[in-house]
Design an enzyme around this catalytic site. Structure first.
Site, PDB file in Angstrom:
ATOM      1  N   SER A 108      47.299  72.135  61.318  1.00 41.39           N
ATOM      2  CA  SER A 108      46.006  71.105  60.919  1.00 41.39           C
ATOM      3  C   SER A 108      45.201  71.758  59.817  1.00 41.39           C
ATOM      4  O   SER A 108      45.921  71.655  58.494  1.00 41.39           O
ATOM      5  CB  SER A 108      45.993  71.181  62.219  1.00 41.39           C
ATOM      6  OG  SER A 108      43.680  70.565  61.850  1.00 41.39           O
ATOM      7  N   ASP A 150      41.128  67.621  56.677  1.00 36.21           N
ATOM      8  CA  ASP A 150      41.800  67.999  56.811  1.00 36.21           C
ATOM      9  C   ASP A 150      43.370  68.141  56.592  1.00 36.21           C
ATOM     10  O   ASP A 150      43.335  67.290  56.220  1.00 36.21           O
ATOM     11  CB  ASP A 150      41.703  69.003  58.216  1.00 36.21           C
ATOM     12  CG  ASP A 150      42.402  68.669  59.083  1.00 36.21           C
ATOM     13  OD1 ASP A 150      42.476  67.166  59.403  1.00 36.21           O
ATOM     14  OD2 ASP A 150      42.396  68.954  60.382  1.00 36.21           O
ATOM     15  N   ASP A 195      45.943  68.195  57.942  1.00 36.80           N
ATOM     16  CA  ASP A 195      46.526  66.845  58.752  1.00 36.80           C
ATOM     17  C   ASP A 195      45.842  65.670  58.386  1.00 36.80           C
ATOM     18  O   ASP A 195      46.580  64.567  59.590  1.00 36.80           O
ATOM     19  CB  ASP A 195      47.485  67.384  59.672  1.00 36.80           C
ATOM     20  CG  ASP A 195      46.628  67.878  61.047  1.00 36.80           C
ATOM     21  OD1 ASP A 195      45.392  67.671  60.450  1.00 36.80           O
ATOM     22  OD2 ASP A 195      47.198  67.323  62.108  1.00 36.80           O
ATOM     23  N   ALA A 213      31.661  68.794  65.849  1.00 32.36           N
ATOM     24  CA  ALA A 213      30.976  68.871  64.912  1.00 32.36           C
ATOM     25  C   ALA A 213      32.208  68.576  63.726  1.00 32.36           C
ATOM     26  O   ALA A 213      31.787  68.596  62.588  1.00 32.36           O
ATOM     27  CB  ALA A 213      30.274  69.881  65.100  1.00 32.36           C
ATOM     28  N   ARG A 238      32.945  81.707  72.791  1.00 31.54           N
ATOM     29  CA  ARG A 238      34.446  81.120  73.455  1.00 31.54           C
ATOM     30  C   ARG A 238      35.556  81.847  73.215  1.00 31.54           C
ATOM     31  O   ARG A 238      35.281  81.814  72.315  1.00 31.54           O
ATOM     32  CB  ARG A 238      33.920  79.670  73.418  1.00 31.54           C
ATOM     33  CG  ARG A 238      34.220  79.211  72.492  1.00 31.54           C
ATOM     34  CD  ARG A 238      34.409  77.392  72.872  1.00 31.54           C
ATOM     35  NE  ARG A 238      36.459  76.994  72.736  1.00 31.54           N
ATOM     36  CZ  ARG A 238      36.214  76.885  71.689  1.00 31.54           C
ATOM     37  NH1 ARG A 238      36.522  76.933  70.624  1.00 31.54           N
ATOM     38  NH2 ARG A 238      37.762  76.603  71.422  1.00 31.54           N
ATOM     39  N   PRO A 239      36.285  82.012  74.046  1.00 31.80           N
ATOM     40  CA  PRO A 239      37.515  81.936  72.639  1.00 31.80           C
ATOM     41  C   PRO A 239      38.603  80.636  72.895  1.00 31.80           C
ATOM     42  O   PRO A 239      38.147  79.953  73.080  1.00 31.80           O
ATOM     43  CB  PRO A 239      38.334  82.710  74.809  1.00 31.80           C
ATOM     44  CG  PRO A 239      38.291  81.533  75.604  1.00 31.80           C
ATOM     45  CD  PRO A 239      37.063  81.509  75.706  1.00 31.80           C
ATOM     46  N   SER A 240      38.949  81.202  71.342  1.00 35.77           N
ATOM     47  CA  SER A 240      38.867  80.359  70.420  1.00 35.77           C
ATOM     48  C   SER A 240      40.765  79.805  70.960  1.00 35.77           C
ATOM     49  O   SER A 240      41.105  80.540  72.103  1.00 35.77           O
ATOM     50  CB  SER A 240      39.774  80.416  68.754  1.00 35.77           C
ATOM     51  OG  SER A 240      40.442  79.843  68.912  1.00 35.77           O
TER      52      SER A 240
HETATM   53  P1  NG1 Z   1      39.668  76.554  68.385  1.00 37.45           P
HETATM   54  O1  NG1 Z   1      40.411  77.444  67.637  1.00 37.45           O
HETATM   55  O2  NG1 Z   1      40.029  76.257  70.416  1.00 37.45           O
HETATM   56  O3  NG1 Z   1      37.833  76.322  68.521  1.00 37.45           O
HETATM   57  C1  NG1 Z   1      39.447  74.972  66.514  1.00 37.45           C
HETATM   58  C2  NG1 Z   1      38.549  74.280  67.003  1.00 37.45           C
HETATM   59  C3  NG1 Z   1      38.213  72.108  67.987  1.00 37.45           C
HETATM   60  C4  NG1 Z   1      39.588  71.567  67.869  1.00 37.45           C
HETATM   61  C5  NG1 Z   1      41.408  72.507  67.516  1.00 37.45           C
HETATM   62  C6  NG1 Z   1      42.446  72.256  67.430  1.00 37.45           C
HETATM   63  C7  NG1 Z   1      36.042  74.352  66.470  1.00 37.45           C
HETATM   64  C8  NG1 Z   1      34.837  75.456  66.947  1.00 37.45           C
HETATM   65  N1  NG1 Z   1      37.059  74.769  66.962  1.00 37.45           N
HETATM   66  O4  NG1 Z   1      40.175  74.780  68.200  1.00 37.45           O
HETATM   67  O5  NG1 Z   1      36.977  71.913  67.570  1.00 37.45           O
HETATM   68  O6  NG1 Z   1      39.884  71.078  66.431  1.00 37.45           O
HETATM   69  O7  NG1 Z   1      40.688  74.297  66.371  1.00 37.45           O
HETATM   70  O8  NG1 Z   1      42.212  71.892  66.047  1.00 37.45           O
HETATM   71  O9  NG1 Z   1      36.206  73.875  65.138  1.00 37.45           O
HETATM   72 ZN    ZN Z   2      43.467  68.751  62.108  1.00 37.58          ZN
END
Ligand code: NG1
Ligand code: ZN
Length: 555
Positions: A67, A285, A287, A389, A519-521
């Site tokens: 992505s 983005d 992809d 968003a 939050r954890p990514s």
């Molecule tokens: P994480 O890394 O879990 O925040 C991010 C995006 C998600 C989603 C995923 C998948 C933000 C804050 N988070 O996730 O909305 O798009 O990548 O690609 O943009």
């Molecule tokens: Zn993407």
């Protein structure tokens, strides 16, 4: 599983050994890592996809992409029979499979899972998998690893669909399982015909455009979306559109370009500048499953005017609501005009957008981050509109509502003169065909935004003024172990480590219109901080203050 199957798995998995010390995890949307360590993961996802196909007796998709992540990363996403993301119920198995240390342990795991899930190995309908990849150079070898994973299940067939956007592959999987034509050409055909239908249905008095705001310039993140959009543009031949930063041009994928960069940094992507001041611009983005719009101010160095996923959602909501109220005006179809319209956002949605939507009397729901959660919620409505968003989102239509729309629109095309209500039904039907029903799709998103703006007679500036975003800031904090942050209530509250939420509350209370959560990514090794307040300076200080707290509690 018979002996032939077991030895086939043992033999092929010995070619894809897990590198020492590597631990991968199924994140927000599949596995994502540096491409150099991914071949064993992707091979195993190939196996998983074949098992999923046997279990569901349907076609499954495997997409090789990372992505918006950097060029050297790659990843893999799985498309379930309806075109959506892999059922959450299978995610723990995906994790275990990807991390099985040896071929023997891998085999044991598969054997246990096959028995537990009662996956049929009777050969009645062999597994069938569609494979796709984006333009990353590591994609070709990883696609081969996926193919070898798939074909390590006896009788399974893997079809290489070539270089695609993620939503194209999801669309194909969905179409195949519905028994409708599912090639890339069919995808383009469906998008162009439904777009033309919406253009034809623009009220005549609104068909005069001012010319000035007509041109659209799109940033393709130096990825696959730009190239596909050029094809779509040529086929349509009605839009004044220029595509920059496509994979066919020079420039590195996602490097200073793309929707993620534009949305998070709030700056123009490479190749855009003051020469584009006032022009309607968009960014995809890597992809092409995310889309944001923006305009560049005349003064260089100034921040762009960002029109993010929340505002795309709001535009769609206004349009759909207008069509539903036209349907409602006709007495005999009142019940369907009252179709349940639901909006789904995450905590990252700008607070001003949520207020705006609620003021339109719309039902707004919050879910945790990740398309799988938003999609699931949106599918509960007759029309469910969901957006993150960051620009990932779509509009879902229930089967029963589509059937009802089809009946109405057949009446119209069989010769009755179109009433406003019937035209509204035709528009909604065209939207359901244009906008991807499987996942968020930047290509169909661009076409829908463009035709709605024309329908409304709106410039990007008029659209942007639907509401004024509250200033916000997003930060990333590197911590020793991001999994020690546990959240609840659609990620708005931290429940662990203890005391962190109280500290965040105390910090947030100092700010006018302050809102903040962490939050954890699920895709990067970080904890994310999001803050909103009445001024940019306040949002920045709040985000920095909370980032320090995260560091103190977890550093
Ligand atoms: P994480 O890394 O879990 O925040 C991010 C995006 C998600 C989603 C995923 C998948 C933000 C804050 N988070 O996730 O909305 O798009 O990548 O690609 O943009
Ligand atoms: Zn993407």
């Amino acid at each position: 599983m018979n002996e032939e199957q077991k030895s086939l798995l043992l033999e092929s998995s010995s070619r894809f050994l897990l590198s020492q010390g590597v631990k991968v995890s199924y994140g927000t949307a599949g596995f994502r890592e540096d491409a150099s360590i991914l071949s064993s993961t992707v091979y195993r996802v190939g196996i998983l996809a074949a098992l999923r196909s046997l279990k569901t007796q349907s076609v499954i998709g495997v997409m090789i992409t990372a992505s918006h992540n950097k060029f050297s990363d790659n990843g893999v996403k799985i498309a379930d029979p309806n075109g959506g993301m892999l059922s959450q119920h299978w995610e723990p198995f995906a994790d275990k499979l990807a991390n099985a240390p040896s071929p023997q342990q891998l085999l044991q795991l598969i054997n246990e899972f096959v028995e537990k899930e009662r996956i049929p190995f009777d050969g009645v309908r062999p597994a069938e998998i569609l494979l796709g990849r984006d333009t990353r150079p590591s994609g070709e070898a990883l696609l081969e690893a996926a193919r070898q994973g798939v074909t390590s299940i006896v009788g399974a067939v893997a079809s290489d669909m070539g270089i695609l956007t993620t939503p194209q592959l999801h669309w194909m999987v969905r179409a195949r399982n519905k028994g409708i034509k599912a090639s890339e050409q069919d995808y383009f055909e469906q998008l162009t015909s439904s777009f033309r239908c919406l253009m034809d249905l623009i009220p005549t008095e609104r068909k005069v455009f001012d010319g000035v705001n007509d041109k659209l310039v799109v940033d393709g993140a130096n990825g696959v979306g730009g190239a596909k959009l050029r094809i779509l543009h040529n086929l349509l031949n009605v839009l004044d559109m220029e595509v920059r930063n496509s994979s066919e041009d020079e420039g590195v994928l996602n490097d200073g370009v793309g929707a993620d960069y534009v949305q998070k940094e709030k700056v123009a992507p490479r190749g855009f500048g003051s020469k584009d001041a006032g022009t309607r611009c968009a960014s995809l983005d890597g992809d092409a499953d995310r889309l944001v719009y923006f305009s560049v101010p005349p003064e260089s160095n100034a921040q762009i005017d960002l029109v993010d996923g929340d505002k795309i959602l709001s535009l769609f909501a206004v349009f759909i609501r207008e069509q539903l109220s036209l349907l409602n005006e006709k007495e005999d179809i009142k019940n369907c005009g009252k179709a349940r319209l639901g909006i789904v956002q995450t905590a990252y949605a700008n607070g001003a957008s949520t207020n705006y939507l609620k003021n339109l009397d719309l039902e707004v729901n919050l879910t945790p981050t990740g398309v799988k959660y938003l999609h699931e919620k949106a599918a509960e409505f007759d029309i469910g509109i969901y957006f993150e968003a960051n620009g990932h989102g779509t509009i879902l239509f229930s089967e029963s509502f589509i059937e009802w729309l089809e009946v109405r629109s057949n009446m119209l095309s069989s010769g009755s003169k179109g009433s406003e209500a019937e035209k509204a039904a035709l528009r909604l039907l065209a939207v359901s065909k244009l906008i991807n029903q499987a996942v968020g799709d930047a290509l169909s998103g661009v076409l829908l935004v463009e035709v709605i703006l024309k329908h409304m007679g709106w410039s990007i500036h008029r659209w942007n003024e639907l509401y004024i975003d509250l200033p916000s800031r997003q930060l990333k904090v590197k911590v020793a172990d991001r999994t020690s942050v546990v959240t609840a209530n659609a990620e708005t509250v931290v429940v662990s480590p203890p005391g962190l939420q109280e500290a965040i509350n105390a910090e947030t209370a100092k700010y006018n219109q302050g809102r903040c959560f962490v939050r954890p990514s699920g895709t990067e090794d970080v904890v994310r901080v999001y803050a909103e307040a009445s001024t940019q300076e306040a949002a920045d200080t709040l985000a920095n203050g909370v980032a320090k707290l995260v560091d103190q509690f977890l550093g």
